[in-house]
Write a protein that holds these residues in place. Structure first.
Motif, PDB file in Angstrom:
ATOM      1  N   ILE A 130       0.842  -1.199   0.000  1.00  0.00           N
ATOM      2  CA  ILE A 130       0.000   0.000   0.000  1.00  0.00           C
ATOM      3  C   ILE A 130       0.877   1.248   0.000  1.00  0.00           C
ATOM      4  N   ASP A 131       1.929   1.239   0.802  1.00  0.00           N
ATOM      5  CA  ASP A 131       2.844   2.385   0.862  1.00  0.00           C
ATOM      6  C   ASP A 131       3.512   2.654  -0.491  1.00  0.00           C
ATOM      7  N   LYS A 133       2.122   2.513  -3.273  1.00  0.00           N
ATOM      8  CA  LYS A 133       1.096   3.169  -4.101  1.00  0.00           C
ATOM      9  C   LYS A 133       1.054   2.681  -5.559  1.00  0.00           C
ATOM     10  N   ARG A 151      -8.092   0.091   3.488  1.00  0.00           N
ATOM     11  CA  ARG A 151      -6.858   0.880   3.336  1.00  0.00           C
ATOM     12  C   ARG A 151      -6.495   1.050   1.864  1.00  0.00           C
ATOM     13  N   GLU A 154      -8.882   3.596   0.352  1.00  0.00           N
ATOM     14  CA  GLU A 154      -8.562   4.947   0.827  1.00  0.00           C
ATOM     15  C   GLU A 154      -7.409   5.563   0.033  1.00  0.00           C
ATOM     16  N   GLN A 155      -6.495   4.712  -0.428  1.00  0.00           N
ATOM     17  CA  GLN A 155      -5.345   5.171  -1.212  1.00  0.00           C
ATOM     18  C   GLN A 155      -5.630   5.154  -2.717  1.00  0.00           C
TER      19      GLN A 155
END
Length: 189
Positions: A130-131, A133, A151, A154-155
């Motif tokens: 997730i980080d 992206k 999560r 949300e991204q």
């Protein structure tokens, strides 16, 4: 009628490409252990979507791989991992030996300790994905838990769920997958 169907399908492919900034509808298969950065960047730079299967990678390795990809390409990226079983499987030493013997006919001998390999922390892996992206995070062998799907969404990361059965596809759809990737049971993985 065939021309209408073809036009409809081309329009859907064009919309898919536009949604992910693709010049062509080509997605690299995210295979664990076989996703070199150079290949993923080449696919993305040619107009497709690069990919990496992160199954055996630590969060640091995921971050480093993703940073290396971003240094080589601004194109779209997909990261993938397997969903772990909710509980460890019951071990059967006799069956494991039969399987090692069988596999030994097709390649090097599989040592008994190979079954004791520890998996990377799944939650930490997903957090690293997730980080990073990517445009897409995909899964195989199950569905992401609701808190991880939340999560991702949300991204603004899309979730592609690989399914080998109709039941898996329906479970992924119910869990919030943005796309279902149909895979035959005989496929890799």
């Amino acid at each position: 009628r065939t021309l209408d169907a073809m036009s409809h399908n081309l329009a859907k492919a064009k919309a898919f490409c536009e949604q992910f900034a693709l010049k062509c509808p080509v997605l690299m298969a995210p295979m664990a252990g076989a996703s070199p950065v150079a290949l993923a960047a080449a696919v993305a730079n040619a107009g497709g979507m690069g990919a990496c299967g992160v199954l055996g990678m630590s969060p640091t390795e995921i971050r480093n791989w993703s940073a290396s990809f971003r240094e080589r390409s601004a194109g779209p990226l997909q990261l993938n991992t397997w969903i772990p079983e909710p509980a460890p499987p019951q071990r059967d030493p006799e069956n494991e030996q039969r399987l090692r013997d069988f596999l030994g006919h097709f390649g090097p001998e599989v040592p008994a300790w190979a079954a004791d390999a520890k998996l990377v922390d799944f939650e930490a892996q997903v957090a690293a994905m997730i980080d990073a992206k990517p445009e897409v995070i995909s899964s195989i062998m199950g569905v992401y838990p609701p808190h991880l799907v939340k999560r991702m969404k949300e991204q603004k990361i899309r979730w592609f769920a690989v399914a080998t059965t109709v039941a898996e596809a329906l479970a992924a759809e119910a869990a919030g997958a943005d796309a279902i990737v149909a895979q035959g049971v005989e496929a890799g993985g």
